[in-house]
Design a protein around this motif. Sequence first.
Motif, PDB file in Angstrom:
ATOM      1  N   ALA A   1       0.832  -1.199   0.000  1.00  0.00           N
ATOM      2  CA  ALA A   1       0.000   0.000   0.000  1.00  0.00           C
ATOM      3  C   ALA A   1       0.873   1.258   0.000  1.00  0.00           C
ATOM      4  CB  ALA A   1      -0.930  -0.009   1.209  1.00  0.00           C
ATOM      5  N   GLY A   2       1.978   1.232   0.745  1.00  0.00           N
ATOM      6  CA  GLY A   2       2.862   2.392   0.792  1.00  0.00           C
ATOM      7  C   GLY A   2       3.482   2.696  -0.557  1.00  0.00           C
ATOM      8  N   GLY A   3       3.952   1.663  -1.234  1.00  0.00           N
ATOM      9  CA  GLY A   3       4.541   1.866  -2.553  1.00  0.00           C
ATOM     10  C   GLY A   3       3.531   2.365  -3.564  1.00  0.00           C
ATOM     11  N   ARG A   4       2.309   1.832  -3.505  1.00  0.00           N
ATOM     12  CA  ARG A   4       1.277   2.293  -4.429  1.00  0.00           C
ATOM     13  C   ARG A   4       0.917   3.754  -4.183  1.00  0.00           C
ATOM     14  NH1 ARG A   4      -0.601  -2.978  -3.391  1.00  0.00           N
ATOM     15  NH2 ARG A   4      -2.030  -2.216  -1.779  1.00  0.00           N
ATOM     16  N   THR A   5       0.891   4.158  -2.926  1.00  0.00           N
ATOM     17  CA  THR A   5       0.583   5.553  -2.613  1.00  0.00           C
ATOM     18  C   THR A   5       1.693   6.472  -3.091  1.00  0.00           C
ATOM     19  OG1 THR A   5      -0.647   4.811  -0.665  1.00  0.00           O
ATOM     20  CG2 THR A   5      -0.062   7.138  -0.772  1.00  0.00           C
ATOM     21  N   LEU A   6       2.935   6.063  -2.885  1.00  0.00           N
ATOM     22  CA  LEU A   6       4.064   6.848  -3.381  1.00  0.00           C
ATOM     23  C   LEU A   6       3.966   7.020  -4.895  1.00  0.00           C
ATOM     24  CD1 LEU A   6       6.825   8.220  -3.129  1.00  0.00           C
ATOM     25  CD2 LEU A   6       7.871   5.942  -3.060  1.00  0.00           C
ATOM     26  N   GLU A   7       3.661   5.949  -5.601  1.00  0.00           N
ATOM     27  CA  GLU A   7       3.520   6.027  -7.052  1.00  0.00           C
ATOM     28  C   GLU A   7       2.377   6.978  -7.446  1.00  0.00           C
ATOM     29  OE1 GLU A   7       5.440   4.089  -9.473  1.00  0.00           O
ATOM     30  OE2 GLU A   7       6.688   3.893  -7.686  1.00  0.00           O
ATOM     31  N   LYS A   8       1.262   6.913  -6.720  1.00  0.00           N
ATOM     32  CA  LYS A   8       0.103   7.752  -7.043  1.00  0.00           C
ATOM     33  C   LYS A   8       0.435   9.228  -6.861  1.00  0.00           C
ATOM     34  CE  LYS A   8      -4.454   8.265  -7.759  1.00  0.00           C
ATOM     35  NZ  LYS A   8      -4.643   9.705  -7.598  1.00  0.00           N
TER      36      LYS A   8
ATOM     37  N   HIS B   1       4.052  -2.225 -11.634  1.00  0.00           N
ATOM     38  CA  HIS B   1       4.434  -0.895 -12.113  1.00  0.00           C
ATOM     39  C   HIS B   1       5.134  -0.054 -11.048  1.00  0.00           C
ATOM     40  CE1 HIS B   1       2.404  -1.716 -15.819  1.00  0.00           C
ATOM     41  NE2 HIS B   1       1.284  -1.976 -15.178  1.00  0.00           N
ATOM     42  N   ARG B   2       5.508  -0.700  -9.951  1.00  0.00           N
ATOM     43  CA  ARG B   2       6.278   0.017  -8.927  1.00  0.00           C
ATOM     44  C   ARG B   2       7.563   0.550  -9.544  1.00  0.00           C
ATOM     45  NH1 ARG B   2       8.518   2.666  -5.645  1.00  0.00           N
ATOM     46  NH2 ARG B   2       9.034   2.144  -3.484  1.00  0.00           N
ATOM     47  N   LEU B   3       7.983   1.744  -9.166  1.00  0.00           N
ATOM     48  CA  LEU B   3       9.205   2.394  -9.617  1.00  0.00           C
ATOM     49  C   LEU B   3       9.075   2.934 -11.047  1.00  0.00           C
ATOM     50  CD1 LEU B   3      11.985   2.989  -8.291  1.00  0.00           C
ATOM     51  CD2 LEU B   3      12.885   1.004  -9.496  1.00  0.00           C
ATOM     52  N   GLU B   4       7.874   3.258 -11.463  1.00  0.00           N
ATOM     53  CA  GLU B   4       7.677   3.773 -12.813  1.00  0.00           C
ATOM     54  C   GLU B   4       7.068   5.173 -12.855  1.00  0.00           C
ATOM     55  OE1 GLU B   4       5.423   0.980 -15.091  1.00  0.00           O
ATOM     56  OE2 GLU B   4       6.834  -0.676 -14.736  1.00  0.00           O
ATOM     57  N   ALA B   5       6.262   5.549 -11.862  1.00  0.00           N
ATOM     58  CA  ALA B   5       5.490   6.791 -11.939  1.00  0.00           C
ATOM     59  C   ALA B   5       6.373   8.027 -11.953  1.00  0.00           C
ATOM     60  CB  ALA B   5       4.493   6.863 -10.787  1.00  0.00           C
ATOM     61  N   ALA B   6       7.366   8.087 -11.087  1.00  0.00           N
ATOM     62  CA  ALA B   6       8.233   9.260 -11.050  1.00  0.00           C
ATOM     63  C   ALA B   6       8.969   9.423 -12.370  1.00  0.00           C
ATOM     64  CB  ALA B   6       9.227   9.148  -9.891  1.00  0.00           C
ATOM     65  N   GLY B   7       9.439   8.329 -12.919  1.00  0.00           N
ATOM     66  CA  GLY B   7      10.133   8.389 -14.196  1.00  0.00           C
ATOM     67  C   GLY B   7       9.226   8.855 -15.315  1.00  0.00           C
ATOM     68  N   ALA B   8       7.994   8.360 -15.345  1.00  0.00           N
ATOM     69  CA  ALA B   8       7.046   8.761 -16.384  1.00  0.00           C
ATOM     70  C   ALA B   8       6.685  10.233 -16.272  1.00  0.00           C
ATOM     71  CB  ALA B   8       5.792   7.907 -16.307  1.00  0.00           C
ATOM     72  N   ALA B   9       6.649  10.746 -15.034  1.00  0.00           N
ATOM     73  CA  ALA B   9       6.302  12.141 -14.803  1.00  0.00           C
ATOM     74  C   ALA B   9       7.500  13.076 -14.947  1.00  0.00           C
ATOM     75  CB  ALA B   9       5.691  12.296 -13.410  1.00  0.00           C
ATOM     76  N   GLY B  10       8.695  12.514 -15.118  1.00  0.00           N
ATOM     77  CA  GLY B  10       9.888  13.338 -15.244  1.00  0.00           C
ATOM     78  C   GLY B  10      10.377  13.919 -13.936  1.00  0.00           C
ATOM     79  N   ILE B  11       9.969  13.335 -12.818  1.00  0.00           N
ATOM     80  CA  ILE B  11      10.349  13.833 -11.496  1.00  0.00           C
ATOM     81  C   ILE B  11      11.741  13.322 -11.132  1.00  0.00           C
ATOM     82  CG2 ILE B  11       9.773  13.743  -9.035  1.00  0.00           C
ATOM     83  CD1 ILE B  11       6.851  13.377  -9.891  1.00  0.00           C
ATOM     84  N   PRO B  12      12.629  14.176 -10.644  1.00  0.00           N
ATOM     85  CA  PRO B  12      13.953  13.711 -10.223  1.00  0.00           C
ATOM     86  C   PRO B  12      13.845  12.629  -9.153  1.00  0.00           C
ATOM     87  CG  PRO B  12      13.897  16.101 -10.324  1.00  0.00           C
ATOM     88  CD  PRO B  12      12.490  15.637 -10.502  1.00  0.00           C
ATOM     89  N   GLN B  13      14.663  11.611  -9.291  1.00  0.00           N
ATOM     90  CA  GLN B  13      14.621  10.535  -8.303  1.00  0.00           C
ATOM     91  C   GLN B  13      16.009   9.980  -8.027  1.00  0.00           C
ATOM     92  OE1 GLN B  13      12.347   7.070  -9.703  1.00  0.00           O
ATOM     93  NE2 GLN B  13      12.594   7.747 -11.820  1.00  0.00           N
ATOM     94  N   VAL B  14      16.209   9.661  -6.767  1.00  0.00           N
ATOM     95  CA  VAL B  14      17.390   8.928  -6.329  1.00  0.00           C
ATOM     96  C   VAL B  14      16.887   7.609  -5.761  1.00  0.00           C
ATOM     97  CG1 VAL B  14      19.302   8.831  -4.694  1.00  0.00           C
ATOM     98  CG2 VAL B  14      18.798  10.969  -5.905  1.00  0.00           C
TER      99      VAL B  14
END
Length: 276
Positions: free
Chosen positions: A92-99, A131-144
């Motif tokens: 649930a935590g990972g899904r919320t982060l992705e959302k 699809h975990r670890l995909e949303a930030a990349g698709a949105a172009g958000i910087p990620q470490v």
Amino acid sequence: PYVGAVDVTLMYAVVDVAGINSLSAQVFGNATAAVAAMAREYAARRAEPAAEGHRPLVGLSMFGLTTPAVDEARAELDRLGYEALVFHATGAGGRTLEKLAADGRLVGVLDLTTTELADDLVGGVLSAGPHRLEAAGAAGIPQVVSLGALDMVNFGPRASVPAAFDGRTFVVHNPTVTLMRTTPAENAELGRRIGAKLAAARGPVTVFVPLRGVSGIDREGGPFRDEEADAALFAALREAVAGTSVELVEADAHLNDPGFARRAALRLHELVTAAR
């Protein structure tokens, strides 16, 4: 399972909803009062002037066995002027982060704990989906990103672990949580998957690799210390991001060692600042 990654509120009906009776009338009355109060509060907030000095939001992922790293990163991000939202990597935590990333609510993601991918691959109970670890990349958000707790797959009580996994290495974390060590083959596949997801990102990505272990029990003398499995993870990740725009930072340190997560937080700050 019913609410997904949004703030839906559920109220138990207590009795069957076949008609109104003295008990259900009280329950439905409470539900009606709650809806009305939330609507009034929502309207009042919208009528207020926008708050000044709102700190930009950064999402972090955490597990019990990566807590020291995340605490250090959170403190550094707070010092740098961010508001850190920490999500427990239990599906649930990972899904919320992705959302939140997909909705554009975050300026950056510090994904130190990607363990949910192991559950998705192997069949554990804490998967956040494929699809975990995909949303930030698709949105172009910087990620470490790092590899926190990829040494484990999560199950319920020991007796609930499927017989297909007999002979594997287990740690009974508590009576309701059993951890299973990932194998070299599983770790290699995780490295490939993570590398492919990050290589597809539209925004800047840095991966921090802790060469001395990825969780509190994957360290020298720990029950999940398996250098062969970790090496397979690291090698597959290196190969997957080679020749891409993904920056790979390898540290001769354990994930929870002082300084590791602080460096990751500082790098995220650099990426966010450059993207503004």
